[in-house]
Motif scaffolding. Structure first.
Motif, mmCIF file in Angstrom:
data_model
loop_
_atom_site.group_PDB
_atom_site.id
_atom_site.type_symbol
_atom_site.label_atom_id
_atom_site.label_comp_id
_atom_site.label_asym_id
_atom_site.label_seq_id
_atom_site.Cartn_x
_atom_site.Cartn_y
_atom_site.Cartn_z
ATOM 1 N N HIS A 140 0.804 -1.233 0.000
ATOM 2 C CA HIS A 140 0.000 0.000 0.000
ATOM 3 C C HIS A 140 0.834 1.280 0.000
ATOM 4 C CE1 HIS A 140 0.780 -0.109 4.339
ATOM 5 N NE2 HIS A 140 0.395 1.151 4.406
ATOM 6 N N ASP A 141 2.053 1.232 0.562
ATOM 7 C CA ASP A 141 2.868 2.457 0.639
ATOM 8 C C ASP A 141 4.011 2.490 -0.381
ATOM 9 O OD1 ASP A 141 1.644 4.087 2.503
ATOM 10 O OD2 ASP A 141 2.690 3.220 4.226
ATOM 11 N N LYS A 144 5.650 5.544 -2.217
ATOM 12 C CA LYS A 144 6.627 6.473 -1.623
ATOM 13 C C LYS A 144 7.964 6.420 -2.351
ATOM 14 C CE LYS A 144 4.506 6.407 2.932
ATOM 15 N NZ LYS A 144 4.608 5.995 4.337
ATOM 16 N N HIS A 239 -6.104 5.125 1.104
ATOM 17 C CA HIS A 239 -5.775 4.814 2.497
ATOM 18 C C HIS A 239 -5.329 6.043 3.284
ATOM 19 C CE1 HIS A 239 -1.566 4.366 0.985
ATOM 20 N NE2 HIS A 239 -1.237 4.719 2.218
HETATM 21 FE FE LIG Z 1 0.496 5.599 3.226
#
Ligand SMILES: [Fe+2]
Ligand SMILES: O[C@H]1[C@H](O)[C@@H](O)[C@H](O)[C@@H](O)[C@H]1O
Ligand SMILES: [Fe+2]
Length: 304
Positions: A140-141, A144, A239
């Motif tokens: 989900h991240d 980045k 999210h």
């Molecule tokens: Fe996040």
């Protein structure tokens, strides 16, 4: 795709305070312990506590709120929508993420791969059969990675932090809302009303969100033809949209499909937020499991 689920009753927001269920470490929810405090000894997502770290977080939001405009988001979507920067696997991206630091987060200063695995493993424990949700936790991240020099090293304000719609009024529930007063869109009558350029029930898919790791990773997953269900794509994409999933703002923009998917996002959020801790996961031990999920739901190499 509609997925029927039993909504677990999550303690903290549900006003859960039965004395015998409240352990000294936190609130027990199913098998998942939701701690009262983060690893700095503060409550989670407290954006007003006095600390050096918090000053940095506030500075981050000041710049973020001033610079995320409708035009900026349009430009970023065009530039990054081509996915012509890098070719790599999901796992390679997890490893790259270890070089990046998220300055917007008051609750976490561990390497990002720890956060990804902590989230995924906490979900796996409580939802052993939903392998798609474990993988969603892991990836989900990954957006980045936009901070990484090989992606042009975007500034923090364009990658991390909470997200919110642009093109309509900035809701008061957004963290450090006052800094929007210096955003040019705040004064533009086309963009500063309740609906702005949108209409009631238009669906979040038609709403431009502030640019960052959510929207980018959603694009990467979708354009590389992931076989993850639509709830997974929704979780990845929204999210960081706390104004919606925590405060209930902007619901007027949702359509029926968004309402269904939001149920999964609310479940996911507990694990994303409350699994942040100093307890390290043994990466080598769990790696084979996650590699098998990646193989199931993604091509070997993706365009980023
Ligand atoms: Fe996040
Ligand atoms: O600081 C955090 C962090 O950047 C997370 O990755 C994001 O999803 C959250 O919304 C944000 O508050
Ligand atoms: Fe996260």
């Amino acid at each position: 795709m509609t997925i029927l689920i039993d909504q677990p009753d999550f303690g903290i927001e549900a006003g859960f305070n039965k004395a015998d269920d409240v352990e000294k470490e936190g609130v027990l929810n199913g098998g998942f312990m939701m701690p009262h405090t983060n690893s700095f000894g503060h409550t989670f997502r407290d954006y007003h506590v006095e600390s050096e770290r918090q000053q940095g977080v506030e500075n981050f939001y000041r710049t973020n709120h001033i610079k995320q405009t409708y035009d900026f988001v349009k430009r970023m979507r065009e530039e990054y929508g081509n996915l012509d920067k890098v070719e790599m696997s999901i796992w390679e991206c997890c490893e790259l993420l270890n070089d990046v630091v998220d300055e917007s987060d008051p609750d976490l200063d561990e390497p990002q791969i720890e956060h990804l695995l902590q989230t995924a493993e906490a979900i796996r424990k409580d939802y052993p059969d939903e392998d798609w949700l474990h993988l969603t936790g892991l990836i989900h991240d990954l957006g980045k990675v936009l901070l990484h020099p090989s992606f042009g090293g975007l500034p923090q304000w364009a990658v991390v932090g909470d997200t919110y719609p642009v093109g309509c009024a900035f809701d008061k529930s957004i963290v450090h809302h006052k800094y929007f007063e210096e955003n040019p869109d705040y004064h533009n009558p086309a963009y500063n009303t309740k609906y702005g350029v949108y209409s009631e029930g238009c669906g979040l898919n038609n709403v431009m969100m502030s640019w960052g790791h959510d929207d980018y990773m959603y694009l990467v997953a979708k354009e590389n033809n992931t076989t993850l269900p639509s709830a997974a794509l929704f979780i990845i994409r929204y999210h960081s949209f706390y104004a919606l999933h925590r405060s209930g703002s902007y619901k007027q923009l949702m359509n029926g499909e968004d309402v269904e998917n939001l149920k999964w996002l609310e479940i996911f959020n507990k694990y994303d937020l409350y699994s942040k801790s100093k307890v390290r996961i043994d990466v080598e031990k769990v790696k084979p499991y996650y590699l098998s999920l990646i193989e199931k739901y993604f091509p070997a190499k993706l365009r980023w």
